[in-house]
Design a protein around this motif. Sequence first.
Motif, PDB file in Angstrom:
ATOM      1  N   GLY A  81      46.484  47.379  38.163  1.00 47.57           N
ATOM      2  CA  GLY A  81      46.109  46.767  39.438  1.00 47.57           C
ATOM      3  C   GLY A  81      44.620  46.506  39.535  1.00 47.57           C
ATOM      4  O   GLY A  81      44.191  45.474  40.050  1.00 47.57           O
ATOM      5  N   LEU A  82      43.826  47.437  39.039  1.00 47.64           N
ATOM      6  CA  LEU A  82      42.371  47.258  39.064  1.00 47.64           C
ATOM      7  C   LEU A  82      41.936  46.104  38.163  1.00 47.64           C
ATOM      8  O   LEU A  82      41.044  45.327  38.521  1.00 47.64           O
ATOM      9  N   LEU A  83      42.555  45.990  37.007  1.00 44.96           N
ATOM     10  CA  LEU A  83      42.237  44.884  36.101  1.00 44.96           C
ATOM     11  C   LEU A  83      42.609  43.537  36.726  1.00 44.96           C
ATOM     12  O   LEU A  83      41.829  42.574  36.662  1.00 44.96           O
ATOM     13  N   LEU A  84      43.779  43.483  37.327  1.00 41.18           N
ATOM     14  CA  LEU A  84      44.198  42.242  37.979  1.00 41.18           C
ATOM     15  C   LEU A  84      43.286  41.907  39.157  1.00 41.18           C
ATOM     16  O   LEU A  84      42.955  40.740  39.375  1.00 41.18           O
ATOM     17  N   ALA A  85      42.872  42.925  39.896  1.00 42.94           N
ATOM     18  CA  ALA A  85      41.981  42.697  41.048  1.00 42.94           C
ATOM     19  C   ALA A  85      40.641  42.144  40.594  1.00 42.94           C
ATOM     20  O   ALA A  85      40.099  41.223  41.221  1.00 42.94           O
ATOM     21  N   GLY A  86      40.100  42.673  39.521  1.00 40.03           N
ATOM     22  CA  GLY A  86      38.824  42.167  39.007  1.00 40.03           C
ATOM     23  C   GLY A  86      38.917  40.715  38.602  1.00 40.03           C
ATOM     24  O   GLY A  86      38.051  39.896  38.927  1.00 40.03           O
ATOM     25  N   ALA A  87      39.988  40.376  37.910  1.00 34.45           N
ATOM     26  CA  ALA A  87      40.187  38.980  37.497  1.00 34.45           C
ATOM     27  C   ALA A  87      40.395  38.091  38.712  1.00 34.45           C
ATOM     28  O   ALA A  87      39.824  36.993  38.794  1.00 34.45           O
ATOM     29  N   ALA A  88      41.173  38.547  39.672  1.00 29.22           N
ATOM     30  CA  ALA A  88      41.445  37.747  40.874  1.00 29.22           C
ATOM     31  C   ALA A  88      40.173  37.512  41.680  1.00 29.22           C
ATOM     32  O   ALA A  88      39.952  36.408  42.197  1.00 29.22           O
ATOM     33  N   ARG A  89      39.331  38.511  41.779  1.00 26.93           N
ATOM     34  CA  ARG A  89      38.079  38.336  42.523  1.00 26.93           C
ATOM     35  C   ARG A  89      37.166  37.306  41.847  1.00 26.93           C
ATOM     36  O   ARG A  89      36.513  36.509  42.511  1.00 26.93           O
ATOM     37  N   GLY A 149      42.049  33.589  51.390  1.00 24.93           N
ATOM     38  CA  GLY A 149      42.272  34.573  52.448  1.00 24.93           C
ATOM     39  C   GLY A 149      43.474  35.456  52.155  1.00 24.93           C
ATOM     40  O   GLY A 149      43.431  36.676  52.343  1.00 24.93           O
ATOM     41  N   GLN A 150      44.552  34.847  51.677  1.00 20.11           N
ATOM     42  CA  GLN A 150      45.735  35.617  51.297  1.00 20.11           C
ATOM     43  C   GLN A 150      45.409  36.558  50.134  1.00 20.11           C
ATOM     44  O   GLN A 150      45.873  37.703  50.104  1.00 20.11           O
ATOM     45  N   ALA A 151      44.612  36.084  49.201  1.00 20.13           N
ATOM     46  CA  ALA A 151      44.212  36.923  48.065  1.00 20.13           C
ATOM     47  C   ALA A 151      43.383  38.106  48.540  1.00 20.13           C
ATOM     48  O   ALA A 151      43.598  39.246  48.080  1.00 20.13           O
ATOM     49  N   ASP A 152      42.462  37.870  49.459  1.00 20.50           N
ATOM     50  CA  ASP A 152      41.649  38.965  49.993  1.00 20.50           C
ATOM     51  C   ASP A 152      42.527  40.031  50.640  1.00 20.50           C
ATOM     52  O   ASP A 152      42.295  41.229  50.459  1.00 20.50           O
ATOM     53  N   ASP A 153      43.542  39.595  51.377  1.00 20.12           N
ATOM     54  CA  ASP A 153      44.462  40.549  52.010  1.00 20.12           C
ATOM     55  C   ASP A 153      45.206  41.370  50.963  1.00 20.12           C
ATOM     56  O   ASP A 153      45.347  42.591  51.090  1.00 20.12           O
ATOM     57  N   CYS A 154      45.690  40.708  49.934  1.00 17.82           N
ATOM     58  CA  CYS A 154      46.435  41.402  48.875  1.00 17.82           C
ATOM     59  C   CYS A 154      45.545  42.393  48.137  1.00 17.82           C
ATOM     60  O   CYS A 154      45.947  43.514  47.855  1.00 17.82           O
ATOM     61  N   LEU A 155      44.323  41.983  47.835  1.00 17.96           N
ATOM     62  CA  LEU A 155      43.423  42.826  47.050  1.00 17.96           C
ATOM     63  C   LEU A 155      42.877  43.995  47.854  1.00 17.96           C
ATOM     64  O   LEU A 155      42.389  44.966  47.274  1.00 17.96           O
ATOM     65  N   ALA A 156      42.982  43.938  49.170  1.00 20.38           N
ATOM     66  CA  ALA A 156      42.499  45.032  50.018  1.00 20.38           C
ATOM     67  C   ALA A 156      43.442  46.237  49.990  1.00 20.38           C
ATOM     68  O   ALA A 156      43.028  47.347  50.302  1.00 20.38           O
ATOM     69  N   ARG A 157      44.691  46.016  49.586  1.00 19.11           N
ATOM     70  CA  ARG A 157      45.671  47.108  49.537  1.00 19.11           C
ATOM     71  C   ARG A 157      45.635  47.769  48.158  1.00 19.11           C
ATOM     72  O   ARG A 157      45.489  47.085  47.144  1.00 19.11           O
TER      73      ARG A 157
END
Length: 95
Positions: A11-19, A47-55
């Motif tokens: 999840g952390l790896l995916l979050a870094g790439a998504a950001r 905005g949807q990505a920010d919401d997803c990555l906040a969890r």
Amino acid sequence: MLRPDDYEQVGLLLAGAARAVADDVRALAGRLPEDDGRRLFAEFVVGQADDCLARPSRTLLRGRDRARTLRALYERLDRLQGTAPGAEATTTASP
């Protein structure tokens, strides 16, 4: 089946790439006129990505959500590249 720590790490790896991709989408969308539908949709996707990555991502379902988010961001990035002035010089992420 992965351990909970492994899900969190993925999840952390995916979050870094998504950001990183979200930053590129924001930059390209910001070059479009404010009333352009592509800009509005890009802002919605980010905005949807920010919401997803906040969890937190400690389960398979949350990891899957992040992977889908990353895919949506790349799709938006692909559609925006070449549409905004100077778009080629600003993107840093690559599929």
